[in-house]
Design an enzyme around this catalytic site. Structure first.
Site, PDB file in Angstrom:
ATOM      1  N   LYS A   1       2.311 112.060  39.324  1.00  0.00           N
ATOM      2  CA  LYS A   1       0.922 111.864  38.876  1.00  0.00           C
ATOM      3  C   LYS A   1       0.269 110.726  39.675  1.00  0.00           C
ATOM      4  O   LYS A   1      -0.898 110.813  40.056  1.00  0.00           O
ATOM      5  CB  LYS A   1       0.865 111.554  37.369  1.00  0.00           C
ATOM      6  CG  LYS A   1       1.233 112.703  36.456  1.00  0.00           C
ATOM      7  CD  LYS A   1       0.283 113.894  36.535  1.00  0.00           C
ATOM      8  CE  LYS A   1      -1.081 113.650  35.928  1.00  0.00           C
ATOM      9  NZ  LYS A   1      -1.906 114.884  35.906  1.00  0.00           N
TER      10      LYS A   1
ATOM     11  N   TYR B   1       7.999 112.333  36.956  1.00  0.00           N
ATOM     12  CA  TYR B   1       6.692 112.796  36.464  1.00  0.00           C
ATOM     13  C   TYR B   1       5.599 111.784  36.824  1.00  0.00           C
ATOM     14  O   TYR B   1       4.582 112.137  37.437  1.00  0.00           O
ATOM     15  CB  TYR B   1       6.738 113.001  34.938  1.00  0.00           C
ATOM     16  CG  TYR B   1       5.359 113.076  34.299  1.00  0.00           C
ATOM     17  CD1 TYR B   1       4.516 114.164  34.544  1.00  0.00           C
ATOM     18  CD2 TYR B   1       4.885 112.049  33.471  1.00  0.00           C
ATOM     19  CE1 TYR B   1       3.243 114.234  33.968  1.00  0.00           C
ATOM     20  CE2 TYR B   1       3.621 112.111  32.898  1.00  0.00           C
ATOM     21  CZ  TYR B   1       2.805 113.206  33.147  1.00  0.00           C
ATOM     22  OH  TYR B   1       1.544 113.269  32.596  1.00  0.00           O
TER      23      TYR B   1
ATOM     24  N   THR C   1      -2.640 109.966  33.735  1.00  0.00           N
ATOM     25  CA  THR C   1      -1.898 109.409  32.607  1.00  0.00           C
ATOM     26  C   THR C   1      -1.722 107.898  32.741  1.00  0.00           C
ATOM     27  O   THR C   1      -1.752 107.353  33.854  1.00  0.00           O
ATOM     28  CB  THR C   1      -0.503 110.077  32.554  1.00  0.00           C
ATOM     29  OG1 THR C   1       0.311 109.398  31.611  1.00  0.00           O
ATOM     30  CG2 THR C   1       0.205 110.028  33.900  1.00  0.00           C
ATOM     31  N   ASP C   2      -1.465 107.235  31.617  1.00  0.00           N
ATOM     32  CA  ASP C   2      -1.181 105.792  31.660  1.00  0.00           C
ATOM     33  C   ASP C   2       0.187 105.506  32.271  1.00  0.00           C
ATOM     34  O   ASP C   2       0.484 104.369  32.651  1.00  0.00           O
ATOM     35  CB  ASP C   2      -1.296 105.172  30.258  1.00  0.00           C
ATOM     36  CG  ASP C   2      -0.350 105.777  29.225  1.00  0.00           C
ATOM     37  OD1 ASP C   2       0.412 106.710  29.568  1.00  0.00           O
ATOM     38  OD2 ASP C   2      -0.365 105.299  28.063  1.00  0.00           O
ATOM     39  N   GLU C   3       1.037 106.550  32.368  1.00  0.00           N
ATOM     40  CA  GLU C   3       2.406 106.309  32.856  1.00  0.00           C
ATOM     41  C   GLU C   3       2.446 105.862  34.315  1.00  0.00           C
ATOM     42  O   GLU C   3       3.449 105.332  34.778  1.00  0.00           O
ATOM     43  CB  GLU C   3       3.268 107.564  32.681  1.00  0.00           C
ATOM     44  CG  GLU C   3       3.362 107.995  31.234  1.00  0.00           C
ATOM     45  CD  GLU C   3       4.526 108.921  30.929  1.00  0.00           C
ATOM     46  OE1 GLU C   3       5.420 109.082  31.771  1.00  0.00           O
ATOM     47  OE2 GLU C   3       4.532 109.470  29.821  1.00  0.00           O
TER      48      GLU C   3
END
Ligand code: NAD
Ligand code: DAU
Length: 357
Positions: A167, A163, A137-139
């Site tokens: 990741k 989260y 993810t970009d997060e």
């Protein structure tokens, strides 16, 4: 039947995974697609009704954290490619129960990596023609200020939520397995997906359903946070392209070049749902309800996907206006799916169906 490839897709009963499974099963009849999913609250086999009878598709219920079982799967099916999507994916839940995220996202990824490594190393051809493709993810890049530019593949990791921390950790393990043992890996980092079959805890399906049923729309903070939205089938197309043509050991960002402030997106959803339901304009505006902000709420995500465009020729195919209209139509037309998911009937059904297995 003799299949050309045996591909394990994890998390295939979830939102993005179901679109990836559907694309691969339909596009590659000469590949056997094994969908491994634990069927948590977010996994739903109804997302795959249209492909469940295909001769090149098999569903296996299992947990990626079950290392022995992952090894057995690798050997039984002769897996040569893995597309790893299984994860706990909702930021709000990670704030409530971070351990579940460390377990599945970090330990589950490590378990799958080690099982793949040992299996492939036991073969005469070892890593030739193999791939461990990790969906991220970009997060993991943290948050951008307004007007600060975009996340590129060189942006340093700076996760804020449990989260995104989980990741980021899993991404590091994937790269470590490539750099240390030579496991052929690729990682892609994608922005916010939207489209059919998304669990209605996420902004877009939750708000479409609440507008339809006249429930409040809980806008976190002032609604000024920005997300970069991509139609889920465009993400699935990118995954297909990267799986077949991506450079081993590399990373690609995937995004829509499509930034929206939450409140502006919410107003578009209200307007569109009201129009499609035949309500007068402004009918549901009063549902907007500002609530306490998400803890550690990242201000802005925005992806620079120039690299995948230049190297692999991928770009989003849908304009956002078209994609959001299509998505809203789908949720309004698939009320039964939404009712099942929100009532929890499907979860009880799978518990009964798989009891004792
Ligand atoms: P989702 O929550 O809809 O689906 C996750 C799936 O994984 C479910 O089917 C669930 O049953 C399964 N699963 C969970 N724990 C498991 C375990 N221990 N073993 C086996 N299966 C398990 O998630 P999603 O939104 O489809 O996201 C899929 C992947 O893409 C995730 O890795 C997520 O981090 C990543 N991602 C999501 C987005 C997004 O906008 N949704 C954007 C970028 C990246
Ligand atoms: O950026 C990619 C990520 O996008 C994925 O890695 C995650 O798995 C996915 O869940 C998504 O994370 P977000 O936190 O951005 O998505 P969510 O739909 O939960 O929220 C989108 C924005 O809307 C965010 O700024 C929080 C806000 N929001 C969300 C909900 C559920 C609200 O204002 N109210 C809400 O009720």
């Amino acid at each position: 039947m003799n299949f050309k490839r045996n591909i394990l897709i994890t998390g295939g009963a979830g939102f993005i995974g179901s679109h990836v499974v559907r694309l691969f099963v339909n596009k590659y009849p000469h590949y056997r697609i094994i969908n491994l999913d634990k069927l948590t609250y977010a996994g739903n086999l109804a997302n795959l009704r249209d492909v469940e009878g295909a001769p090149n598709y098999e569903f296996v219920r299992g947990d990626v954290c079950d290392y022995e079982r992952m090894g057995e799967l690798m050997r039984t099916y002769g897996i040569d490619g893995i597309i790893h999507l299984a994860a706990e994916s909702h930021v709000d839940r990670s704030i409530e129960e971070p351990f579940a995220f460390a377990k599945t996202n970090v330990m589950g990824t490590l378990s799958l990596l080690q099982a793949a490594k040992l299996h492939w190393e036991s073969l005469p051809e070892r890593y030739d023609g193999k791939l461990f493709y990790h969906i991220s993810t970009d997060e993991v890049y943290g948050a951008l200020e307004m007007g600060e530019g975009l996340f590129t593949e060189q942006t340093p990791y700076a996760p804020h939520s449990p989260y995104s921390a989980s990741k980021a950790s899993s991404d590091h393990f994937v790269r470590a397995f490539h750099d240390t043992y030579g496991v052929p890996t690729i990682v892609t980092n994608c922005s916010n997906n939207y489209g059919p079959y998304q669990f209605p805890e996420k902004l877009i399906p939750l708000f479409i359903n609440n507008i339809r049923t006249g429930k409040p729309l809980p806008v976190y903070g002032r609604g000024e946070n920005v997300r970069d939205w991509l139609y889920v089938e465009d993400h699935a197309r990118a995954i297909d392209l990267v799986f077949h043509n991506g450079r081993v050991g590399d990373t690609y960002n995937i995004g829509g070049f499509n930034e929206w402030r939450n409140i502006d997106l919410i107003k578009v959803m209200i307007k569109t749902v009201d129009r499609l339901l035949g309500n007068p304009e402004g009918h549901s505006d009063h549902l907007i309800t500002y609530v306490a902000d998400r803890l550690g709420h990242d201000l802005r995500y925005a992806i620079d996907s120039t690299k995948i465009k230049e190297e692999l020729g991928w770009e989003p195919s849908l304009q956002f206006e078209e994609g959001i209209e299509k998505t809203i139509h789908w949720y309004l037309d698939n009320q039964e799916w939404m009712d099942n998911v929100t009532s929890g009937d499907y979860a009880r059904y799978y518990e009964r169906m798989y009891a004792g297995r």
